[in-house]
Design a protein around this motif. Structure first.
Motif, PDB file in Angstrom:
ATOM      1  N   ARG A 126      16.488 -93.926  -5.160  1.00  0.00           N
ATOM      2  CA  ARG A 126      17.005 -93.345  -6.050  1.00  0.00           C
ATOM      3  C   ARG A 126      16.702 -91.797  -5.984  1.00  0.00           C
ATOM      4  NH1 ARG A 126      14.732 -97.726 -10.638  1.00  0.00           N
ATOM      5  NH2 ARG A 126      16.093 -99.483  -9.988  1.00  0.00           N
ATOM      6  N   GLY A 127      17.753 -91.075  -6.628  1.00  0.00           N
ATOM      7  CA  GLY A 127      17.729 -89.661  -6.655  1.00  0.00           C
ATOM      8  C   GLY A 127      18.378 -89.078  -5.224  1.00  0.00           C
ATOM      9  N   LYS A 128      18.743 -89.864  -4.431  1.00  0.00           N
ATOM     10  CA  LYS A 128      19.579 -89.588  -3.041  1.00  0.00           C
ATOM     11  C   LYS A 128      20.984 -89.790  -3.151  1.00  0.00           C
ATOM     12  CE  LYS A 128      14.949 -90.262  -0.625  1.00  0.00           C
ATOM     13  NZ  LYS A 128      14.642 -90.919   0.263  1.00  0.00           N
ATOM     14  N   GLN A 129      21.571 -89.819  -4.368  1.00  0.00           N
ATOM     15  CA  GLN A 129      22.994 -89.838  -4.359  1.00  0.00           C
ATOM     16  C   GLN A 129      23.615 -91.227  -3.911  1.00  0.00           C
ATOM     17  OE1 GLN A 129      24.463 -87.385  -6.085  1.00  0.00           O
ATOM     18  NE2 GLN A 129      22.570 -86.648  -6.446  1.00  0.00           N
ATOM     19  N   ILE A 130      22.645 -92.292  -3.864  1.00  0.00           N
ATOM     20  CA  ILE A 130      23.113 -93.525  -3.109  1.00  0.00           C
ATOM     21  C   ILE A 130      24.154 -94.035  -4.341  1.00  0.00           C
ATOM     22  CG2 ILE A 130      22.279 -95.782  -2.544  1.00  0.00           C
ATOM     23  CD1 ILE A 130      21.624 -93.567  -0.638  1.00  0.00           C
ATOM     24  N   GLY A 131      23.489 -94.244  -5.649  1.00  0.00           N
ATOM     25  CA  GLY A 131      24.503 -94.700  -6.787  1.00  0.00           C
ATOM     26  C   GLY A 131      25.669 -94.234  -6.813  1.00  0.00           C
ATOM     27  N   SER A 132      25.674 -92.673  -6.719  1.00  0.00           N
ATOM     28  CA  SER A 132      26.923 -92.050  -6.991  1.00  0.00           C
ATOM     29  C   SER A 132      28.054 -92.485  -5.612  1.00  0.00           C
ATOM     30  CB  SER A 132      26.786 -90.339  -6.819  1.00  0.00           C
ATOM     31  OG  SER A 132      28.124 -89.745  -6.959  1.00  0.00           O
ATOM     32  N   ALA A 133      27.564 -92.461  -4.440  1.00  0.00           N
ATOM     33  CA  ALA A 133      28.360 -93.152  -3.214  1.00  0.00           C
ATOM     34  C   ALA A 133      28.974 -94.380  -3.651  1.00  0.00           C
ATOM     35  CB  ALA A 133      27.634 -92.810  -2.171  1.00  0.00           C
ATOM     36  N   LEU A 134      28.062 -95.308  -4.156  1.00  0.00           N
ATOM     37  CA  LEU A 134      28.298 -96.729  -4.226  1.00  0.00           C
ATOM     38  C   LEU A 134      29.462 -96.821  -5.323  1.00  0.00           C
ATOM     39  CD1 LEU A 134      27.703 -99.618  -3.654  1.00  0.00           C
ATOM     40  CD2 LEU A 134      25.961 -99.538  -5.125  1.00  0.00           C
ATOM     41  N   LEU A 135      29.130 -96.061  -6.469  1.00  0.00           N
ATOM     42  CA  LEU A 135      30.128 -95.995  -7.461  1.00  0.00           C
ATOM     43  C   LEU A 135      31.554 -95.686  -7.225  1.00  0.00           C
ATOM     44  CD1 LEU A 135      30.544 -96.540 -10.429  1.00  0.00           C
ATOM     45  CD2 LEU A 135      29.879 -94.416 -11.082  1.00  0.00           C
ATOM     46  N   HIS A 136      31.533 -94.456  -6.338  1.00  0.00           N
ATOM     47  CA  HIS A 136      32.889 -94.095  -5.938  1.00  0.00           C
ATOM     48  C   HIS A 136      33.385 -95.049  -4.907  1.00  0.00           C
ATOM     49  CE1 HIS A 136      31.477 -90.370  -7.549  1.00  0.00           C
ATOM     50  NE2 HIS A 136      32.847 -90.004  -8.051  1.00  0.00           N
ATOM     51  N   ALA A 137      32.728 -95.927  -4.126  1.00  0.00           N
ATOM     52  CA  ALA A 137      33.387 -96.774  -3.251  1.00  0.00           C
ATOM     53  C   ALA A 137      33.701 -97.935  -4.054  1.00  0.00           C
ATOM     54  CB  ALA A 137      32.322 -97.332  -2.266  1.00  0.00           C
ATOM     55  N   VAL A 138      33.069 -98.353  -5.237  1.00  0.00           N
ATOM     56  CA  VAL A 138      33.501 -99.364  -6.121  1.00  0.00           C
ATOM     57  C   VAL A 138      35.071 -98.858  -6.762  1.00  0.00           C
ATOM     58  CG1 VAL A 138      33.387-100.706  -8.195  1.00  0.00           C
ATOM     59  CG2 VAL A 138      31.408-100.482  -6.412  1.00  0.00           C
ATOM     60  N   ILE A 139      35.144 -97.741  -7.246  1.00  0.00           N
ATOM     61  CA  ILE A 139      36.062 -97.176  -8.028  1.00  0.00           C
ATOM     62  C   ILE A 139      37.299 -97.164  -6.944  1.00  0.00           C
ATOM     63  CG2 ILE A 139      37.093 -95.244  -8.989  1.00  0.00           C
ATOM     64  CD1 ILE A 139      34.415 -94.625  -9.888  1.00  0.00           C
ATOM     65  N   ASP A 140      37.277 -96.708  -5.757  1.00  0.00           N
ATOM     66  CA  ASP A 140      38.256 -96.693  -4.825  1.00  0.00           C
ATOM     67  C   ASP A 140      38.487 -98.135  -4.214  1.00  0.00           C
ATOM     68  OD1 ASP A 140      37.870 -94.029  -4.547  1.00  0.00           O
ATOM     69  OD2 ASP A 140      36.628 -94.063  -2.802  1.00  0.00           O
ATOM     70  N   HIS A 141      37.620 -98.978  -4.239  1.00  0.00           N
ATOM     71  CA  HIS A 141      38.172-100.454  -4.080  1.00  0.00           C
ATOM     72  C   HIS A 141      38.940-100.993  -5.229  1.00  0.00           C
ATOM     73  CE1 HIS A 141      37.703-104.641  -2.778  1.00  0.00           C
ATOM     74  NE2 HIS A 141      37.501-105.001  -3.943  1.00  0.00           N
ATOM     75  N   ALA A 142      38.475-100.675  -6.374  1.00  0.00           N
ATOM     76  CA  ALA A 142      39.258-101.253  -7.740  1.00  0.00           C
ATOM     77  C   ALA A 142      40.824-100.537  -7.545  1.00  0.00           C
ATOM     78  CB  ALA A 142      38.766-100.502  -8.772  1.00  0.00           C
ATOM     79  N   LYS A 143      40.928 -99.270  -7.241  1.00  0.00           N
ATOM     80  CA  LYS A 143      42.200 -98.497  -7.236  1.00  0.00           C
ATOM     81  C   LYS A 143      43.163 -99.087  -6.098  1.00  0.00           C
ATOM     82  CE  LYS A 143      40.766 -94.240  -9.530  1.00  0.00           C
ATOM     83  NZ  LYS A 143      40.711 -92.699  -9.478  1.00  0.00           N
ATOM     84  N   GLU A 144      42.612 -99.860  -5.192  1.00  0.00           N
ATOM     85  CA  GLU A 144      43.282-100.546  -4.234  1.00  0.00           C
ATOM     86  C   GLU A 144      44.287-101.958  -4.688  1.00  0.00           C
ATOM     87  OE1 GLU A 144      41.366-101.213  -0.830  1.00  0.00           O
ATOM     88  OE2 GLU A 144      40.782 -99.119  -0.450  1.00  0.00           O
ATOM     89  N   LEU A 145      43.698-102.307  -6.029  1.00  0.00           N
ATOM     90  CA  LEU A 145      44.249-103.390  -6.832  1.00  0.00           C
ATOM     91  C   LEU A 145      45.280-103.104  -7.398  1.00  0.00           C
ATOM     92  CD1 LEU A 145      40.808-105.218  -7.340  1.00  0.00           C
ATOM     93  CD2 LEU A 145      42.369-105.721  -5.531  1.00  0.00           C
ATOM     94  N   PRO A 146      46.570-103.642  -7.089  1.00  0.00           N
ATOM     95  CA  PRO A 146      47.820-102.678  -7.575  1.00  0.00           C
ATOM     96  C   PRO A 146      47.830-103.199  -9.107  1.00  0.00           C
ATOM     97  CG  PRO A 146      48.299-104.586  -6.338  1.00  0.00           C
ATOM     98  CD  PRO A 146      46.781-104.409  -6.106  1.00  0.00           C
ATOM     99  N   HIS A 147      47.251-104.237  -9.548  1.00  0.00           N
ATOM    100  CA  HIS A 147      47.408-104.683 -11.096  1.00  0.00           C
ATOM    101  C   HIS A 147      46.206-103.880 -11.964  1.00  0.00           C
ATOM    102  CE1 HIS A 147      45.029-107.566  -9.054  1.00  0.00           C
ATOM    103  NE2 HIS A 147      44.235-107.766 -10.361  1.00  0.00           N
ATOM    104  N   VAL A 148      45.151-103.228 -11.441  1.00  0.00           N
ATOM    105  CA  VAL A 148      44.158-102.819 -12.049  1.00  0.00           C
ATOM    106  C   VAL A 148      44.310-101.420 -12.539  1.00  0.00           C
ATOM    107  CG1 VAL A 148      41.732-102.347 -12.227  1.00  0.00           C
ATOM    108  CG2 VAL A 148      42.634-104.473 -10.941  1.00  0.00           C
ATOM    109  N   GLU A 149      43.878-101.054 -13.558  1.00  0.00           N
ATOM    110  CA  GLU A 149      44.199 -99.909 -14.285  1.00  0.00           C
ATOM    111  C   GLU A 149      42.860 -99.249 -14.961  1.00  0.00           C
ATOM    112  OE1 GLU A 149      47.100-100.375 -17.270  1.00  0.00           O
ATOM    113  OE2 GLU A 149      48.558-101.267 -16.182  1.00  0.00           O
ATOM    114  N   LYS A 150      41.884-100.040 -15.087  1.00  0.00           N
ATOM    115  CA  LYS A 150      40.818 -99.493 -15.551  1.00  0.00           C
ATOM    116  C   LYS A 150      39.393-100.472 -15.535  1.00  0.00           C
ATOM    117  CE  LYS A 150      39.996-100.273 -20.233  1.00  0.00           C
ATOM    118  NZ  LYS A 150      40.133-100.425 -21.499  1.00  0.00           N
ATOM    119  N   ILE A 151      38.248 -99.856 -15.291  1.00  0.00           N
ATOM    120  CA  ILE A 151      36.924-100.465 -15.188  1.00  0.00           C
ATOM    121  C   ILE A 151      36.051-100.253 -16.642  1.00  0.00           C
ATOM    122  CG2 ILE A 151      34.958-100.616 -14.053  1.00  0.00           C
ATOM    123  CD1 ILE A 151      36.187 -99.339 -11.493  1.00  0.00           C
TER     124      ILE A 151
END
Length: 167
Positions: A96-121
């Motif tokens: 914790r405190g090493k930006q792991i959560g931030s990198a992970l969250l951005h990867a999750v958001i990127d994954h979600a945005k690849e789903l054409p029918h998804v508009e929000k989390i």
């Protein structure tokens, strides 16, 4: 650091980190450690969940050690398919405190945005977890409500903040 979608073969490392999460931060999860370890064939169920089409668990590995997880799941109802729910979020304390959560969250958001029918989390976060709330806010999530007494352990209540990210 390597970030990727977990698959059924990752069930054991996922399960070990999940049990750690339930022990380290029991206030943040509806499931208790005792409930989790009492389940029959947990690895089989975890493997099935990790291979499910309607959900994705993204993990962060450092030196082949799983140190962080986030799961997103689609809604089944046709009128709700435009949104995902983020849950089962955990980063082990030693990183914790090493930006792991931030990198992970951005990867999750990127994954979600690849789903054409998804508009929000959508997500909920324990109201006392200020670091997590700040992480979500920095990524663009906006709080839209608080559920008081969302969870209860003994005589202690925990409130949850509801947050959403739309694109």
């Amino acid at each position: 650091m390597k970030i990727r979608k977990l698959i059924g073969e990752d069930a054991e490392v996922y399960w070990n980190l999940r049990l750690e999460a339930l022990q380290q931060n029991p206030e943040a999860f509806a499931t208790t450690y005792e409930d989790a370890i009492s389940r029959l064939n947990p690895l089989k169920r975890v493997a099935s969940n990790l291979d499910a089409i309607e959900a994705a668990t993204i993990g962060v590995f450092i030196d082949n050690d799983l140190v962080g997880i986030m799961t997103i799941a689609e809604e089944a109802a046709p009128k709700l398919r435009h949104r995902l729910n983020l849950f089962a979020v955990y980063v082990t304390p030693r990183v914790r405190g090493k930006q792991i959560g931030s990198a992970l969250l951005h990867a999750v958001i990127d994954h979600a945005k690849e789903l054409p029918h998804v508009e929000k989390i959508n997500l909920t976060v324990v109201s006392t977890n200020i670091q997590a709330i700040r992480l979500y806010e920095k990524a663009g999530f906006i709080a839209f409500g608080i559920e008081q007494h969302a969870m209860k352990t003994g005589d202690t209540y925990v409130d949850e903040v509801y947050m959403s990210l739309e694109w």
